[in-house]
Design a protein around this motif. Sequence first.
Motif: not given
Length: 400
Positions: A163-189
Amino acid sequence: MMRRLWGLFLLILALLTVTACAAQPRIVEVTRIVLDDTAVSTPIPIEVTVEVPVEVTRLVTETVTVVETVLPTMPQPGSAERPFQLLFAPVADTAVISSRAQVLADWLTEETGQQFQVGLLDNEQRIIDLMCAAPAETIGFLTAVGVALANQQCGAQVVSTTVQSNEMSWQAGMIVVRNDSDINELADLDGKSWAVPSQSSIPNNWYFQALFAAEGIEPGEIISVPGDNTAMLAVLNGEVDFATGTYLPPLMPFLEQEWVFGEDDPEIWRQTGVSPSRSGIGFVVVLGRPENGGYRVRDARSGVFDTAENIFDETRILTLSAPIPATSVAVGGEFPFGPARQLAELLIEFVASDLCSDALCAPDFYGWVGLETAIPANYDPLHFVINTLGWTDEALLITE
């Protein structure tokens, strides 16, 4: 007439006697004498010698000497001659690791009556090599990818997750896009530009590399940037089409429940219809602090909130990586079951004690705040990355 017959009889008898004294024949021919009707027939005994073969079996007694090879008895794991090995990679200064890890080794020896020894190796692959060579007495302190590789190479088994200092035993990443982009699913990348905050990160880079490969997605330009803040600003300012960064789930209202991976929306706070703001003590919150019924937002965008207050309004999370376990403890594939189970319990007890502040929990070492019993299935995302990207030893040059 009778005299002549008697003479003939004596002559025949003499001939037979001479023949019997010669070499013993195999076949004896006897001439039958036919008397006339007036003669008196008298039986004449004839002795015939016949050669009979005799088979003689010779009894031979043979003495066989059997030489028994006695192999030397191997000392038991945990004995003075064969201590359990606590193996560490150089995650900190070698002197710091040696002294702080020795605190754990001494405590385990005192608690179990068995012997433990600290080993510091050049990198994680060297740890795995030793765990494969001595699977009954080795204990490795490894990253999640190291655990998965050790399991694939020689059946090593994970026993504990930190358990890390953030009190979690796991970590994760995220994909961030602009709200006004036409990216709505993975295939759009496909073909889109990507800002990566750390090429060596499993959740922010390598997991998504494997995911894209599995889905047949080929990003366009991949730009390596120095950290989460730069990556988040790059996507906000339109310098790239999407960016990856560290995801931490929000703290929920009144802290009555925890955000659940795979069940709750990554941006569950948006259901309030209120934009995040900065609290009086520096946290990014929605409707106040959690203890007062609000949400605390903790993903990578909160790091640039002071310079870009519109970042949550202008961007959104497209998807998350799978949860990646934190640094873990694994044992060799032939480690005795009883000692392995006892080790898992003792490590949890040690990390919860004051002694840990001078050992694994020290800020200049691992900085752990707790330890949990590991669930092997939680390491499946690492097997996915390894198998999809075809990783071998060189992957261990990567640190999380």
